[in-house]
Motif scaffolding. Structure first.
Motif, short mmCIF file in Angstrom:
data_model
loop_
_atom_site.label_atom_id
_atom_site.label_comp_id
_atom_site.label_asym_id
_atom_site.label_seq_id
_atom_site.Cartn_x
_atom_site.Cartn_y
_atom_site.Cartn_z
N ILE A 94 46.14 45.65 41.68
CA ILE A 94 46.10 44.22 41.98
C ILE A 94 46.47 43.48 40.70
O ILE A 94 46.04 43.87 39.61
CB ILE A 94 44.69 43.79 42.42
CG1 ILE A 94 44.22 44.59 43.62
CG2 ILE A 94 44.64 42.31 42.72
CD1 ILE A 94 42.74 44.42 43.92
N SER A 95 47.25 42.42 40.83
CA SER A 95 47.57 41.65 39.63
C SER A 95 47.52 40.16 39.94
O SER A 95 47.75 39.72 41.07
CB SER A 95 48.95 42.02 39.09
OG SER A 95 49.95 41.63 39.99
N GLU A 96 47.18 39.41 38.92
CA GLU A 96 47.21 37.96 38.98
C GLU A 96 47.56 37.46 37.59
O GLU A 96 46.84 37.71 36.63
CB GLU A 96 45.85 37.40 39.41
CG GLU A 96 45.86 35.89 39.53
CD GLU A 96 44.53 35.35 40.02
OE1 GLU A 96 44.01 34.43 39.38
OE2 GLU A 96 44.02 35.87 41.02
N ASN A 97 48.70 36.80 37.49
CA ASN A 97 49.21 36.34 36.20
C ASN A 97 49.32 37.53 35.24
O ASN A 97 50.01 38.48 35.53
CB ASN A 97 48.35 35.21 35.65
CG ASN A 97 48.31 34.01 36.58
OD1 ASN A 97 49.31 33.65 37.18
ND2 ASN A 97 47.13 33.42 36.74
N GLU A 98 48.60 37.49 34.11
CA GLU A 98 48.70 38.55 33.11
C GLU A 98 47.66 39.66 33.29
O GLU A 98 47.67 40.64 32.56
CB GLU A 98 48.54 37.95 31.70
CG GLU A 98 49.61 36.93 31.36
CD GLU A 98 49.33 36.23 30.05
OE1 GLU A 98 48.14 36.08 29.69
OE2 GLU A 98 50.29 35.87 29.37
N THR A 99 46.76 39.51 34.26
CA THR A 99 45.66 40.46 34.45
C THR A 99 45.99 41.44 35.56
O THR A 99 46.42 41.05 36.64
CB THR A 99 44.36 39.72 34.78
OG1 THR A 99 44.09 38.79 33.73
CG2 THR A 99 43.20 40.69 34.90
N ILE A 100 45.76 42.72 35.29
CA ILE A 100 46.04 43.80 36.25
C ILE A 100 44.76 44.61 36.43
O ILE A 100 44.07 44.93 35.46
CB ILE A 100 47.17 44.71 35.74
CG1 ILE A 100 48.45 43.91 35.53
CG2 ILE A 100 47.39 45.88 36.67
CD1 ILE A 100 49.48 44.62 34.70
N ALA A 101 44.46 44.96 37.67
CA ALA A 101 43.31 45.84 37.96
C ALA A 101 43.82 47.01 38.79
O ALA A 101 44.63 46.85 39.70
CB ALA A 101 42.24 45.08 38.73
N VAL A 102 43.33 48.21 38.46
CA VAL A 102 43.71 49.43 39.15
C VAL A 102 42.43 50.15 39.56
O VAL A 102 41.50 50.24 38.76
CB VAL A 102 44.56 50.36 38.25
CG1 VAL A 102 44.96 51.62 38.99
CG2 VAL A 102 45.78 49.62 37.72
N PHE A 103 42.39 50.66 40.78
CA PHE A 103 41.22 51.39 41.28
C PHE A 103 41.67 52.70 41.88
O PHE A 103 42.72 52.77 42.52
CB PHE A 103 40.47 50.57 42.34
CG PHE A 103 40.06 49.21 41.85
CD1 PHE A 103 38.85 49.04 41.20
CD2 PHE A 103 40.89 48.11 42.01
CE1 PHE A 103 38.46 47.80 40.73
CE2 PHE A 103 40.51 46.86 41.55
CZ PHE A 103 39.30 46.70 40.91
#
Length: 82
Positions: free
Chosen positions: A2-11
């Motif tokens: 998942i990403s929003e602007n400069e932040t990315i999250a991976v699960f």
């Protein structure tokens, strides 16, 4: 992912094997990263550290204190499923 602007999250999850003991465990993981100008400027990795630590044990168990009341402690066994 998942990403929003400069932040990315991976699960997801990994299956690890500690080569010396052949102990195997599957751990969920998550990653948070911040990307600026195409470069990772922040990276945080989280996993099940209790399962990871247990994979190094070949026997025995240890106690995890919760607070000053020892009745609230819990025991972690080094026995893992293969």
């Amino acid at each position: 992912m998942i990403s929003e602007n400069e932040t990315i999250a991976v699960f997801g999850q990994f299956t690890y094997t500690y080569v010396h003991t052949q102990n195997t465990f599957t751990s969920p993981f998550s990653i948070k990263a911040i990307v600026k100008d195409g470069l990772i400027t922040y990276f945080q990795f989280m996993e099940d550290t209790y399962a990871s630590a247990a994979s190094f044990h070949v026997g025995g168990e240890w106690s995890i204190p919760q607070d000053s009341d020892s009745a609230k402690n819990f025991t972690v066994s080094a026995t893992l499923e293969h």
